[in-house]
Design a protein around this motif. Structure first.
Motif, PDB file in Angstrom:
ATOM      1  N   GLU A  37       0.829  -1.204   0.000  1.00 44.75           N
ATOM      2  CA  GLU A  37       0.000   0.000   0.000  1.00 44.75           C
ATOM      3  C   GLU A  37       0.866   1.258   0.000  1.00 44.75           C
ATOM      4  OE1 GLU A  37      -3.188   2.406  -0.301  1.00 44.75           O
ATOM      5  OE2 GLU A  37      -3.135   0.239  -0.563  1.00 44.75           O
ATOM      6  N   GLN A  38       1.977   1.249   0.707  1.00 38.75           N
ATOM      7  CA  GLN A  38       2.895   2.390   0.684  1.00 38.75           C
ATOM      8  C   GLN A  38       3.438   2.600  -0.724  1.00 38.75           C
ATOM      9  OE1 GLN A  38       5.848   1.407   3.591  1.00 38.75           O
ATOM     10  NE2 GLN A  38       4.648   2.186   5.312  1.00 38.75           N
ATOM     11  N   ARG A  93       0.761   4.164  -2.912  1.00 41.26           N
ATOM     12  CA  ARG A  93       0.584   5.596  -2.647  1.00 41.26           C
ATOM     13  C   ARG A  93       1.734   6.414  -3.233  1.00 41.26           C
ATOM     14  NH1 ARG A  93      -2.187   6.611   3.240  1.00 41.26           N
ATOM     15  NH2 ARG A  93      -4.061   5.421   2.803  1.00 41.26           N
ATOM     16  N   ARG A 136       1.198   6.568  -6.985  1.00 36.76           N
ATOM     17  CA  ARG A 136       0.135   7.503  -7.328  1.00 36.76           C
ATOM     18  C   ARG A 136       0.623   8.942  -7.229  1.00 36.76           C
ATOM     19  NH1 ARG A 136      -3.943   6.042  -3.508  1.00 36.76           N
ATOM     20  NH2 ARG A 136      -3.637   3.846  -3.840  1.00 36.76           N
TER      21      ARG A 136
END
Length: 91
Positions: A30-31, A34, A37
């Protein structure tokens, strides 16, 4: 004394608010998502700024170079069309 007591059903008591829980730490995946993105968003913004600047710089450079040589883009275009017409006539 018993007449003063009003008998009615008990009302449910609201639960005391729970203390705010700490958010779970993000997983490595997830890091990475992010960061990716954010990087893509930054590249998109940078592209919208740099591409017009680069195109204007190319145009300005060509115009300045032709001015330095004493000509203009219109004159060069006319000469190219004359060469094209001469080559078509030759064939």
């Amino acid at each position: 004394m018993t007449s003063d007591a009003q008998e009615e059903p008990l009302r449910p008591v609201a639960a005391p608010p729970s203390p705010p829980t700490k958010p779970k730490p993000l997983t490595a995946r997830e890091q990475r998502r992010r960061r990716r993105r954010a990087r893509h968003r930054g590249e998109e913004i940078l592209g919208w700024i740099l591409v017009p600047v680069i195109l204007f710089g190319i145009y300005w450079g060509i115009t300045a170079g032709l001015d330095f040589m004493g000509t203009s883009p219109g004159v060069v275009w006319d000469q190219v069309m004359q060469v094209k017409a001469a080559l078509e006539k030759k064939m």
